[in-house]
Design a protein around this motif. Structure first.
Motif, PDB file in Angstrom:
ATOM      1  N   PRO A  55      -1.395   5.350  -6.981  1.00 19.75           N
ATOM      2  CA  PRO A  55      -0.740   4.394  -7.841  1.00 19.75           C
ATOM      3  C   PRO A  55      -0.957   4.880  -9.326  1.00 19.75           C
ATOM      4  O   PRO A  55      -1.727   5.629  -9.887  1.00 19.75           O
ATOM      5  CB  PRO A  55      -1.710   3.157  -7.842  1.00 19.75           C
ATOM      6  CG  PRO A  55      -3.062   3.714  -7.235  1.00 19.75           C
ATOM      7  CD  PRO A  55      -2.742   4.686  -6.640  1.00 19.75           C
ATOM      8  N   GLU A  56      -0.095   4.255 -10.141  1.00 23.06           N
ATOM      9  CA  GLU A  56      -0.051   4.621 -11.743  1.00 23.06           C
ATOM     10  C   GLU A  56      -1.020   3.666 -12.193  1.00 23.06           C
ATOM     11  O   GLU A  56      -0.848   2.138 -12.144  1.00 23.06           O
ATOM     12  CB  GLU A  56       1.344   4.212 -12.402  1.00 23.06           C
ATOM     13  CG  GLU A  56       2.457   5.223 -11.962  1.00 23.06           C
ATOM     14  CD  GLU A  56       3.546   5.154 -12.390  1.00 23.06           C
ATOM     15  OE1 GLU A  56       3.717   3.808 -13.250  1.00 23.06           O
ATOM     16  OE2 GLU A  56       4.535   5.535 -11.901  1.00 23.06           O
ATOM     17  N   TRP A  57      -2.304   4.153 -12.886  1.00 24.07           N
ATOM     18  CA  TRP A  57      -3.265   3.285 -13.474  1.00 24.07           C
ATOM     19  C   TRP A  57      -2.939   2.600 -14.542  1.00 24.07           C
ATOM     20  O   TRP A  57      -2.426   3.356 -15.236  1.00 24.07           O
ATOM     21  CB  TRP A  57      -4.515   4.173 -13.291  1.00 24.07           C
ATOM     22  CG  TRP A  57      -5.669   3.451 -13.519  1.00 24.07           C
ATOM     23  CD1 TRP A  57      -6.094   2.997 -15.067  1.00 24.07           C
ATOM     24  CD2 TRP A  57      -6.586   2.804 -12.871  1.00 24.07           C
ATOM     25  NE1 TRP A  57      -7.249   2.402 -14.978  1.00 24.07           N
ATOM     26  CE2 TRP A  57      -7.667   1.979 -13.792  1.00 24.07           C
ATOM     27  CE3 TRP A  57      -6.702   2.655 -11.357  1.00 24.07           C
ATOM     28  CZ2 TRP A  57      -8.625   1.523 -12.883  1.00 24.07           C
ATOM     29  CZ3 TRP A  57      -7.651   1.975 -10.651  1.00 24.07           C
ATOM     30  CH2 TRP A  57      -8.531   1.351 -11.585  1.00 24.07           C
ATOM     31  N   PRO A  58      -3.230   1.369 -14.571  1.00 19.93           N
ATOM     32  CA  PRO A  58      -3.608   0.480 -13.675  1.00 19.93           C
ATOM     33  C   PRO A  58      -2.760  -0.593 -13.221  1.00 19.93           C
ATOM     34  O   PRO A  58      -3.143  -1.576 -12.304  1.00 19.93           O
ATOM     35  CB  PRO A  58      -4.830  -0.403 -14.586  1.00 19.93           C
ATOM     36  CG  PRO A  58      -4.181  -0.447 -16.006  1.00 19.93           C
ATOM     37  CD  PRO A  58      -3.301   0.562 -16.095  1.00 19.93           C
ATOM     38  N   GLU A  59      -1.461  -0.284 -13.598  1.00 21.51           N
ATOM     39  CA  GLU A  59      -0.622  -1.551 -13.272  1.00 21.51           C
ATOM     40  C   GLU A  59      -0.321  -1.686 -11.704  1.00 21.51           C
ATOM     41  O   GLU A  59      -0.130  -2.800 -11.294  1.00 21.51           O
ATOM     42  CB  GLU A  59       0.777  -1.235 -13.854  1.00 21.51           C
ATOM     43  CG  GLU A  59       1.028  -1.247 -15.314  1.00 21.51           C
ATOM     44  CD  GLU A  59       0.434  -0.035 -16.120  1.00 21.51           C
ATOM     45  OE1 GLU A  59      -0.153   0.842 -15.462  1.00 21.51           O
ATOM     46  OE2 GLU A  59       0.327   0.020 -17.217  1.00 21.51           O
ATOM     47  N   GLN A  60      -0.210  -0.459 -11.062  1.00 16.53           N
ATOM     48  CA  GLN A  60       0.092  -0.487  -9.683  1.00 16.53           C
ATOM     49  C   GLN A  60      -1.366  -0.658  -8.698  1.00 16.53           C
ATOM     50  O   GLN A  60      -1.121  -0.539  -7.535  1.00 16.53           O
ATOM     51  CB  GLN A  60       1.020   0.566  -9.160  1.00 16.53           C
ATOM     52  CG  GLN A  60       2.423   0.649  -9.975  1.00 16.53           C
ATOM     53  CD  GLN A  60       3.398  -0.435  -9.763  1.00 16.53           C
ATOM     54  OE1 GLN A  60       2.955  -0.856  -8.297  1.00 16.53           O
ATOM     55  NE2 GLN A  60       3.679  -0.765 -10.627  1.00 16.53           N
ATOM     56  N   HIS A  61      -2.291  -0.463  -9.253  1.00 21.23           N
ATOM     57  CA  HIS A  61      -3.417  -0.590  -8.583  1.00 21.23           C
ATOM     58  C   HIS A  61      -3.613  -1.693  -7.318  1.00 21.23           C
ATOM     59  O   HIS A  61      -4.052  -1.474  -6.398  1.00 21.23           O
ATOM     60  CB  HIS A  61      -4.815  -0.575  -9.409  1.00 21.23           C
ATOM     61  CG  HIS A  61      -6.078  -0.433  -8.843  1.00 21.23           C
ATOM     62  ND1 HIS A  61      -6.515   0.730  -7.908  1.00 21.23           N
ATOM     63  CD2 HIS A  61      -7.005  -1.356  -8.663  1.00 21.23           C
ATOM     64  CE1 HIS A  61      -7.567   0.311  -7.429  1.00 21.23           C
ATOM     65  NE2 HIS A  61      -7.964  -0.948  -7.773  1.00 21.23           N
ATOM     66  N   ALA A  62      -3.511  -2.888  -7.994  1.00 24.87           N
ATOM     67  CA  ALA A  62      -3.666  -4.135  -7.267  1.00 24.87           C
ATOM     68  C   ALA A  62      -2.606  -4.112  -5.954  1.00 24.87           C
ATOM     69  O   ALA A  62      -2.982  -4.636  -4.798  1.00 24.87           O
ATOM     70  CB  ALA A  62      -3.279  -5.108  -8.066  1.00 24.87           C
ATOM     71  N   LYS A  63      -1.271  -3.600  -6.340  1.00 23.18           N
ATOM     72  CA  LYS A  63      -0.295  -3.614  -5.397  1.00 23.18           C
ATOM     73  C   LYS A  63      -0.619  -2.431  -4.071  1.00 23.18           C
ATOM     74  O   LYS A  63      -0.496  -2.703  -3.103  1.00 23.18           O
ATOM     75  CB  LYS A  63       1.034  -3.344  -5.820  1.00 23.18           C
ATOM     76  CG  LYS A  63       1.540  -4.195  -6.740  1.00 23.18           C
ATOM     77  CD  LYS A  63       3.033  -3.854  -7.120  1.00 23.18           C
ATOM     78  CE  LYS A  63       3.715  -5.060  -7.987  1.00 23.18           C
ATOM     79  NZ  LYS A  63       5.121  -4.626  -8.447  1.00 23.18           N
TER      80      LYS A  63
END
Length: 295
Positions: A55-63
């Motif tokens: 993922p692109e940290w941190p925006e996509q981390h939860a997804k």
């Protein structure tokens, strides 16, 4: 035709009752039994999206975490389904080794879209598919099995509802006749049953004598055909009085103490599940009678 190869389809969570029924029918006519145990996954596993897990940290981390957790649950479900299939397969092998030695057992773990094809492949190489009470009452698997075994193959199906006495040597048989191709196929597929029965009643509901379709005496043509094959036939012309044809046939089968109903199965692709549901409700609500269907 002679029934030398029967197919029984069951769910991994079903009891062995349907297989016992099919094994009893095989013993009655000396047929080979193929058992297919199915467990359609509750979730369909899909391929991971590009760059899954990076993922692109941190925006996509939860997804990304959510996607990984979902796939973990899918894999866990798949593993549980396979374990259930293997366990049921061992139990069915043990049962059939003790009751009927001419058999094979196969398993299939597939999504809903693939169930019909899996059943179709087996049904194409069987003379008759047996739908027992457990499968009949399984609203998720039952319609898909009917779809694959009856509509996609042209092979007949014997529906054995709860409480019915399953037999391939019925003494009294009621034939639902309407001069359509499906009814004709049902008669041909059930010819050995009909020629060996003590009494065959051809029931025609609300017949209309014509010069083409039904003839001057509706039912007389198929009665003559069956007589040439050694069946003892009578023709009964019934009035529906506004009731559904299925209801009229079911009641008449009761009145004449029939052991089985033979009829054609109708319905376009869009209506198949509706047809199955209608037959199921009809069988469940009426006294138990095996139903021989052909398409």
């Amino acid at each position: 035709m002679a029934f030398k190869s029967l197919l029984s389809v069951m769910g991994a969570d079903h009891s062995d009752r349907d297989v016992r029924t099919a094994a009893g029918l095989c013993a009655e006519v000396g047929a080979y039994l193929s058992v297919l145990i199915m467990s359609p996954p509750r979730l369909v596993m899909s391929p991971p999206p590009p760059c899954d897990g990076i993922p692109e940290w941190p925006e996509q981390h939860a997804k990304a975490i959510a996607r990984l957790e979902k796939r973990y649950r899918q894999i866990e479900t798949f593993s549980q389904d396979m374990a259930s299939l293997e366990k049921t397969s061992r139990e069915i092998h043990k049962l059939l080794r003790a009751t009927w030695r001419c058999y094979d057992v196969d398993i299939a773990n597939c999504d809903r879209a693939s169930v019909g094809e899996a059943v179709r492949q087996r049904a194409l190489c069987a003379d008759l598919t047996i739908v027992g009470p457990a499968l009949l009452n399984d609203i998720s698997l039952g319609p898909l099995v009917i779809d694959g075994s009856l509509f996609d193959t042209g092979r007949p199906v014997l529906v054995v509802p709860n409480g019915a006495e399953a037999t391939l040597s019925p003494r009294r048989v009621l034939v639902g006749w309407d001069s359509r191709a499906e009814a004709s196929r049902a008669v041909r597929e059930a010819l050995e049953l009909l020629s060996g029965a003590e009494e065959v009643r051809v029931a025609v509901v609300d017949p209309e004598p014509t010069c083409t379709e039904s003839g001057a005496e509706p039912g007389a043509d198929i009665a003559a055909y069956l007589t040439r094959h050694g069946a003892r036939v009578s023709v009964d012309r019934l009035a529906s009085a506004g009731k559904p044809v299925a209801t009229v046939l079911a009641q008449y089968a009761i009145d004449t103490s029939a052991d089985m109903i033979v009829m054609g199965a109708y319905g376009s692709r869009r209506l198949r599940e509706r047809l199955f549901g209608g037959v199921t409700r009809w069988i469940v609500r009426k006294p138990p009678l095996p139903l021989f269907l052909a398409r």
